[in-house]
Scaffold this active site. Structure first.
Site, PDB file in Angstrom:
ATOM      1  N   LEU A   1       0.787  -1.231   0.000  1.00 20.09           N
ATOM      2  CA  LEU A   1       0.000   0.000   0.000  1.00 20.09           C
ATOM      3  C   LEU A   1       0.825   1.290   0.000  1.00 20.09           C
ATOM      4  O   LEU A   1       0.293   2.369   0.181  1.00 20.09           O
ATOM      5  CB  LEU A   1      -0.982  -0.023   1.177  1.00 20.09           C
ATOM      6  CG  LEU A   1      -1.931  -1.232   1.146  1.00 20.09           C
ATOM      7  CD1 LEU A   1      -2.874  -1.223   2.335  1.00 20.09           C
ATOM      8  CD2 LEU A   1      -2.719  -1.291  -0.161  1.00 20.09           C
ATOM      9  N   LYS A   2       2.118   1.170  -0.223  1.00 21.89           N
ATOM     10  CA  LYS A   2       2.967   2.371  -0.319  1.00 21.89           C
ATOM     11  C   LYS A   2       3.268   2.664  -1.779  1.00 21.89           C
ATOM     12  O   LYS A   2       3.440   1.732  -2.578  1.00 21.89           O
ATOM     13  CB  LYS A   2       4.300   2.139   0.406  1.00 21.89           C
ATOM     14  CG  LYS A   2       4.161   2.042   1.902  1.00 21.89           C
ATOM     15  CD  LYS A   2       4.319   3.425   2.489  1.00 21.89           C
ATOM     16  CE  LYS A   2       3.999   3.395   3.969  1.00 21.89           C
ATOM     17  NZ  LYS A   2       3.768   4.721   4.513  1.00 21.89           N
ATOM     18  N   LEU A   3       3.371   3.952  -2.085  1.00 27.79           N
ATOM     19  CA  LEU A   3       3.772   4.341  -3.436  1.00 27.79           C
ATOM     20  C   LEU A   3       5.250   3.993  -3.622  1.00 27.79           C
ATOM     21  O   LEU A   3       6.060   4.232  -2.726  1.00 27.79           O
ATOM     22  CB  LEU A   3       3.566   5.851  -3.585  1.00 27.79           C
ATOM     23  CG  LEU A   3       3.468   6.414  -5.001  1.00 27.79           C
ATOM     24  CD1 LEU A   3       2.311   5.783  -5.766  1.00 27.79           C
ATOM     25  CD2 LEU A   3       3.292   7.931  -4.941  1.00 27.79           C
TER      26      LEU A   3
ATOM     27  N   ASN B   1       1.382  -4.731 -10.478  1.00 29.09           N
ATOM     28  CA  ASN B   1       0.528  -4.577  -9.294  1.00 29.09           C
ATOM     29  C   ASN B   1      -0.800  -5.262  -9.575  1.00 29.09           C
ATOM     30  O   ASN B   1      -1.248  -5.317 -10.718  1.00 29.09           O
ATOM     31  CB  ASN B   1       0.283  -3.093  -9.011  1.00 29.09           C
ATOM     32  CG  ASN B   1      -0.615  -2.894  -7.794  1.00 29.09           C
ATOM     33  OD1 ASN B   1      -0.461  -3.576  -6.769  1.00 29.09           O
ATOM     34  ND2 ASN B   1      -1.562  -1.976  -7.880  1.00 29.09           N
TER      35      ASN B   1
ATOM     36  N   HIS C   1      -4.854  -5.041  -8.516  1.00 28.99           N
ATOM     37  CA  HIS C   1      -5.822  -4.132  -7.901  1.00 28.99           C
ATOM     38  C   HIS C   1      -7.193  -4.792  -7.995  1.00 28.99           C
ATOM     39  O   HIS C   1      -7.519  -5.406  -9.015  1.00 28.99           O
ATOM     40  CB  HIS C   1      -5.806  -2.786  -8.647  1.00 28.99           C
ATOM     41  CG  HIS C   1      -6.748  -1.792  -8.059  1.00 28.99           C
ATOM     42  ND1 HIS C   1      -6.441  -1.063  -6.920  1.00 28.99           N
ATOM     43  CD2 HIS C   1      -8.001  -1.423  -8.413  1.00 28.99           C
ATOM     44  CE1 HIS C   1      -7.465  -0.274  -6.617  1.00 28.99           C
ATOM     45  NE2 HIS C   1      -8.431  -0.479  -7.502  1.00 28.99           N
TER      46      HIS C   1
ATOM     47  N   ASP D   1      -2.106   2.994  -9.322  1.00 29.02           N
ATOM     48  CA  ASP D   1      -3.086   2.292 -10.170  1.00 29.02           C
ATOM     49  C   ASP D   1      -3.207   2.868 -11.575  1.00 29.02           C
ATOM     50  O   ASP D   1      -4.282   2.820 -12.174  1.00 29.02           O
ATOM     51  CB  ASP D   1      -4.479   2.314  -9.505  1.00 29.02           C
ATOM     52  CG  ASP D   1      -4.453   1.730  -8.104  1.00 29.02           C
ATOM     53  OD1 ASP D   1      -3.644   0.817  -7.862  1.00 29.02           O
ATOM     54  OD2 ASP D   1      -5.235   2.195  -7.259  1.00 29.02           O
TER      55      ASP D   1
ATOM     56  N   GLU E   1      -8.432 -13.030  -8.263  1.00 26.62           N
ATOM     57  CA  GLU E   1      -7.087 -12.423  -8.200  1.00 26.62           C
ATOM     58  C   GLU E   1      -6.016 -13.510  -8.161  1.00 26.62           C
ATOM     59  O   GLU E   1      -5.014 -13.447  -8.868  1.00 26.62           O
ATOM     60  CB  GLU E   1      -6.940 -11.557  -6.937  1.00 26.62           C
ATOM     61  CG  GLU E   1      -7.679 -10.241  -6.989  1.00 26.62           C
ATOM     62  CD  GLU E   1      -7.382  -9.377  -5.756  1.00 26.62           C
ATOM     63  OE1 GLU E   1      -6.224  -9.298  -5.325  1.00 26.62           O
ATOM     64  OE2 GLU E   1      -8.339  -8.773  -5.229  1.00 26.62           O
TER      65      GLU E   1
HETATM   66  C1  GAR Z   1      -5.859  -7.562  -2.700  1.00 26.01           C
HETATM   67  O1  GAR Z   1      -7.251  -7.592  -2.861  1.00 26.01           O
HETATM   68  C2  GAR Z   1      -5.254  -6.590  -3.673  1.00 26.01           C
HETATM   69  O2  GAR Z   1      -5.913  -6.563  -4.909  1.00 26.01           O
HETATM   70  C3  GAR Z   1      -5.408  -5.286  -2.957  1.00 26.01           C
HETATM   71  O3  GAR Z   1      -5.077  -5.594  -1.616  1.00 26.01           O
HETATM   72  C4  GAR Z   1      -5.494  -6.933  -1.356  1.00 26.01           C
HETATM   73  C5  GAR Z   1      -4.356  -7.665  -0.689  1.00 26.01           C
HETATM   74  O4  GAR Z   1      -4.808  -8.917  -0.256  1.00 26.01           O
HETATM   75  N1  GAR Z   1      -4.576  -4.270  -3.483  1.00 26.01           N
HETATM   76  C6  GAR Z   1      -4.964  -3.002  -3.583  1.00 26.01           C
HETATM   77  O5  GAR Z   1      -6.024  -2.589  -3.173  1.00 26.01           O
HETATM   78  C7  GAR Z   1      -3.931  -2.090  -4.253  1.00 26.01           C
HETATM   79  N2  GAR Z   1      -4.511  -0.839  -4.582  1.00 26.01           N
HETATM   80  P1  GAR Z   1      -3.777 -10.052   0.139  1.00 26.01           P
HETATM   81  O6  GAR Z   1      -2.788  -9.426   1.120  1.00 26.01           O
HETATM   82  O7  GAR Z   1      -4.619 -11.101   0.775  1.00 26.01           O
HETATM   83  O8  GAR Z   1      -3.094 -10.522  -1.107  1.00 26.01           O
END
Ligand code: GAR
Length: 297
Positions: free
Chosen positions: A172-174, A189, A191, A232, A261
């Protein structure tokens, strides 16, 4: 002089434009181990770029030892001729995508190894899992208490692990510009929405799914994209559609999207590690189908 095979989508006319249906007359199905003779005078190297008529394509596939000579192609494995890749995964949370990617490297679906995990939350579930599996964990960025690496040292560390590709999985860091410059076209990445909708700063985790439901959108799903200096925003590489149901809660939608995902990230990283990403002339990355190199996803 010409290349006699289109195994990698390379023909005597270069790499055909994926926008145009293309069925080479000499196409040979990938049915049995065989030898393909490259009789080209082209010098094929990493990040190949050449022009034929209006076509200009960069091809990461071309770095597969395409020197004048022969190369063995097998139905089940580009893998045999392609170097196994070293992957760095960046996480901030539970790391279910990281775990799923790790499983795919262990069972051989992905022709790569996770060499290092990078996290801004050294106690998160993803980092714990990595330590359990003996994967080195790096803390990034640098914190006030002095722990964590600076951008510059992180790049050096990734180099020392010979990292080919960086995979953000709930990080979650840039990313700093220095890292992005050090790994051009090599950072992905995932999303949890169909970008460019519901992306950008502030859209992460459950907030994304809440916004999707509140908007009335009927479809959602994961997007995998290349990373640039904004949240994103980089070029989209792959997406998968998940319907939004009439009575969905954010948690229910999140669960179904997360399921997709995991599958999508495994498939995309498998393609990445097999050098099956083709860059269209307008800069859009496409995934070359393993079974039929003339098809793109
Ligand atoms: C995932 O849903 C991913 O798509 C999202 O964080 C979650 C991490 O889940 N990423 C974002 O929202 C990036 N903008 P995880 O730690 O169980 O893989």
């Amino acid at each position: 002089m010409e290349i006699q095979s289109s195994i990698f989508g390379i023909s005597s006319f270069g790499i055909h434009n994926p926008k145009t249906p293309f069925f080479p007359s000499k196409a040979t199905p990938l049915s049995a181990p065989k030898q393909v003779l490259f009789k080209t005078h082209f010098s094929l190297s990493s990040n190949l770029s050449f022009t034929k008529q209006t076509l200009k394509v960069s091809a990461s596939v071309a770095k597969v030892e395409c020197e004048i000579g022969t190369i063995n192609i097998f139905e089940d494995g580009l893998k045999r001729k392609i170097r196994k890749k070293n992957l760095a995964v960046f996480v901030s949370g539970g790391g279910s995508n990281f775990k799923s990617l790790h499983e795919a490297t262990v069972n051989g679906f992905i022709h790569g190894d996770i060499s290092v995990l990078v996290t801004n939350k050294p106690d998160c579930g993803g980092a714990e899992f990595a330590r359990d599996k003996g994967i080195p964990v790096i803390s990034f960025p640098k914190l006030k208490d002095g722990s964590g690496l600076s951008s510059h040292v992180l790049v050096t560390a990734l180099r020392s692990y010979k990292v080919d590709f960086i995979l953000l999985a709930g990080f979650l860091k840039l990313l700093p510009a220095e890292l992005i410059k050090a790994y051009p076209r090599s950072i992905l990445n995932i999303h949890p929405s169909l970008l460019p909708a519901f992306g950008g700063k502030g859209y992460y985790g459950m907030k994304v799914h809440e916004a999707v439901i509140a908007s009335g959108a009927r479809y959602s799903g994961p997007t995998i994209h290349y990373v640039d200096e904004e949240y994103d925003r980089g070029r989209i590489l792959a997406q998968r559609i998940v319907p939004v149901l009439a009575n969905d809660t954010a948690e229910e939608l999140a669960g179904r999207v997360l399921h997709e995902e995991h599958k999508l990230y495994q498939e995309v990283v498998a393609a990445l590690c097999e050098d099956r990403i083709i860059w269209r002339e307008d800069g859009v990355p496409l995934i070359q189908c393993k079974e039929n190199p003339n098809l793109y996803m």
